[in-house]
Write a protein that holds these residues in place. Structure first.
Motif, mmCIF file in Angstrom:
data_model
loop_
_atom_site.group_PDB
_atom_site.id
_atom_site.type_symbol
_atom_site.label_atom_id
_atom_site.label_comp_id
_atom_site.label_asym_id
_atom_site.label_seq_id
_atom_site.Cartn_x
_atom_site.Cartn_y
_atom_site.Cartn_z
ATOM 1 N N UNK A 89 0.767 -1.218 0.236
ATOM 2 C CA UNK A 89 -0.080 -0.048 -0.084
ATOM 3 C C UNK A 89 0.957 1.298 0.061
ATOM 4 N N UNK A 90 2.124 1.279 0.642
ATOM 5 C CA UNK A 90 2.915 2.506 0.787
ATOM 6 C C UNK A 90 3.437 2.727 -0.729
ATOM 7 N N UNK A 91 3.743 1.730 -1.431
ATOM 8 C CA UNK A 91 3.997 1.985 -2.772
ATOM 9 C C UNK A 91 3.184 2.409 -3.542
ATOM 10 N N UNK A 92 1.732 2.208 -3.330
ATOM 11 C CA UNK A 92 0.911 2.739 -4.204
ATOM 12 C C UNK A 92 0.688 4.218 -3.938
ATOM 13 N N UNK A 93 0.782 4.527 -2.549
ATOM 14 C CA UNK A 93 0.638 6.030 -2.140
ATOM 15 C C UNK A 93 2.053 6.678 -2.795
ATOM 16 N N UNK A 94 3.323 5.990 -2.733
ATOM 17 C CA UNK A 94 4.489 6.695 -3.237
ATOM 18 C C UNK A 94 4.224 7.167 -4.614
ATOM 19 N N UNK A 95 3.441 6.354 -5.318
ATOM 20 C CA UNK A 95 3.253 6.492 -6.896
ATOM 21 C C UNK A 95 2.095 7.624 -6.996
ATOM 22 N N UNK A 96 1.028 7.610 -6.401
ATOM 23 C CA UNK A 96 -0.107 8.371 -6.629
ATOM 24 C C UNK A 96 -0.247 9.768 -5.878
ATOM 25 N N UNK A 97 0.270 9.851 -4.768
ATOM 26 C CA UNK A 97 0.201 11.072 -3.813
ATOM 27 C C UNK A 97 0.916 12.198 -4.633
ATOM 28 N N UNK A 98 2.172 11.873 -5.084
ATOM 29 C CA UNK A 98 2.856 12.895 -5.878
ATOM 30 C C UNK A 98 2.253 13.532 -7.033
ATOM 31 N N UNK A 99 1.505 12.633 -7.796
ATOM 32 C CA UNK A 99 0.774 13.054 -8.749
ATOM 33 C C UNK A 99 -0.408 14.179 -8.495
ATOM 34 N N UNK A 100 -1.039 13.882 -7.415
ATOM 35 C CA UNK A 100 -1.953 14.442 -7.194
ATOM 36 C C UNK A 100 -1.502 15.955 -6.494
ATOM 37 N N UNK A 101 -0.369 15.970 -5.813
ATOM 38 C CA UNK A 101 0.209 17.005 -5.313
ATOM 39 C C UNK A 101 0.628 18.008 -6.320
ATOM 40 N N UNK A 102 1.304 17.509 -7.293
ATOM 41 C CA UNK A 102 1.785 18.090 -8.499
ATOM 42 C C UNK A 102 0.683 18.715 -9.290
ATOM 43 N N UNK A 103 -0.379 18.131 -9.464
ATOM 44 C CA UNK A 103 -1.650 18.833 -10.095
ATOM 45 C C UNK A 103 -2.157 19.982 -9.230
ATOM 46 N N UNK A 104 -2.096 19.498 -7.858
ATOM 47 C CA UNK A 104 -2.677 20.592 -7.073
ATOM 48 C C UNK A 104 -1.990 22.030 -7.170
ATOM 49 N N UNK A 105 -0.652 21.921 -7.188
ATOM 50 C CA UNK A 105 0.136 23.061 -7.320
ATOM 51 C C UNK A 105 0.064 23.635 -8.341
ATOM 52 N N UNK A 106 -0.717 23.545 -9.460
ATOM 53 C CA UNK A 106 -0.871 23.937 -10.701
ATOM 54 C C UNK A 106 -2.168 24.625 -10.611
ATOM 55 N N UNK A 107 -3.075 24.492 -9.620
ATOM 56 C CA UNK A 107 -4.300 25.179 -9.583
ATOM 57 C C UNK A 107 -4.321 26.384 -9.331
ATOM 58 N N UNK A 108 -5.160 27.132 -9.555
ATOM 59 C CA UNK A 108 -5.311 28.706 -8.954
ATOM 60 C C UNK A 108 -5.625 28.381 -7.607
ATOM 61 N N UNK A 109 -5.479 29.703 -6.739
ATOM 62 C CA UNK A 109 -5.625 29.493 -5.413
ATOM 63 C C UNK A 109 -7.221 29.105 -5.095
ATOM 64 N N UNK A 110 -7.510 28.361 -4.155
ATOM 65 C CA UNK A 110 -8.720 27.827 -3.920
ATOM 66 C C UNK A 110 -9.509 27.105 -5.102
ATOM 67 N N UNK A 111 -8.238 26.445 -5.966
ATOM 68 C CA UNK A 111 -8.826 25.744 -7.141
ATOM 69 C C UNK A 111 -9.386 24.449 -6.700
ATOM 70 N N UNK A 112 -10.050 23.706 -7.437
ATOM 71 C CA UNK A 112 -10.572 22.236 -7.202
ATOM 72 C C UNK A 112 -10.085 21.469 -8.353
ATOM 73 N N UNK A 113 -9.509 20.356 -7.705
ATOM 74 C CA UNK A 113 -9.008 19.124 -8.477
ATOM 75 C C UNK A 113 -9.866 18.092 -8.410
ATOM 76 N N UNK A 114 -10.385 17.549 -9.548
ATOM 77 C CA UNK A 114 -10.987 16.078 -9.331
ATOM 78 C C UNK A 114 -10.132 15.013 -9.780
#
Length: 177
Positions: A89-114
């Motif tokens: 499970x930690x390997x799944x989190x290792x690969x998925x969480x950085x993708x989510x965080x990388x896309x969050x960084x690209x959002x406008x302030x208070x943006x919404x990522x699905x």
């Protein structure tokens, strides 16, 4: 598909800024429903795929319990187990969480990522973002088809605002807001 269309209509009302998805069939088809309503492109990433479960793949819950009882029991106790020789499970989190965080960084302030992904991947990613110990990730529980979780950034990091939701989020009023 009806579940995906219903979820898309509700999530579109939140006016998302971006959509990312697993490239596997069910998650990608779900993301397309939202994309068609919002006009947003879907960015696919194989890092958002479901946990690879080795020889457990394709087996029913009961078959896994019967054939791999010791390994299954250890996994349910929260021990790090390569279910069926697959991913931790930690390997799944290792690969998925950085993708989510990388896309969050690209959002406008208070943006919404699905994020359209799979139950195990979503649970491990949420656990990682919340800073929970991996042995506690299972306590988040699963997600029903086409339901979602809502996370928000609080003063001390990520907060789980809703889990396994199938209705629109409502504001929480409290002293810590």
């Amino acid at each position: 598909m009806a579940q995906a269309r219903r979820a898309a209509r509700l999530l579109a009302s939140l006016k998302p800024d971006a959509i990312i998805a697993s490239d596997l069939k069910r998650a990608s088809a779900t993301a397309v429903e939202l994309s068609e309503l919002t006009g947003l492109p879907v960015v696919y990433d194989e890092a958002l795929r479901e946990t690879y479960a080795g020889v457990w793949q394709g087996l029913t819950h009961e078959e896994i319990k019967q054939r791999y009882e010791e390994q299954y029991t250890a996994w349910k106790r929260g021990e790090p187990v390569r279910r069926g020789g697959g991913e931790l499970e930690t390997e799944v989190a290792d690969r998925a969480a950085p993708v989510v965080l990388r896309h969050i960084e690209r959002l406008p302030e208070d943006g919404t990522l699905v994020v359209a992904s799979h139950g195990g991947t979503i649970r491990t990613t949420i656990g990682r973002l919340l800073g929970l110990e991996p042995r506690h990730w299972e306590s988040l529980g699963g997600l029903s088809n086409c339901c979602w979780s809502v996370l928000g950034e609080g003063a001390r990091g990520w907060r789980l605002l809703e889990h396994n939701a199938g209705t629109l989020p409502e504001p929480v009023l409290g002293d810590d807001d």
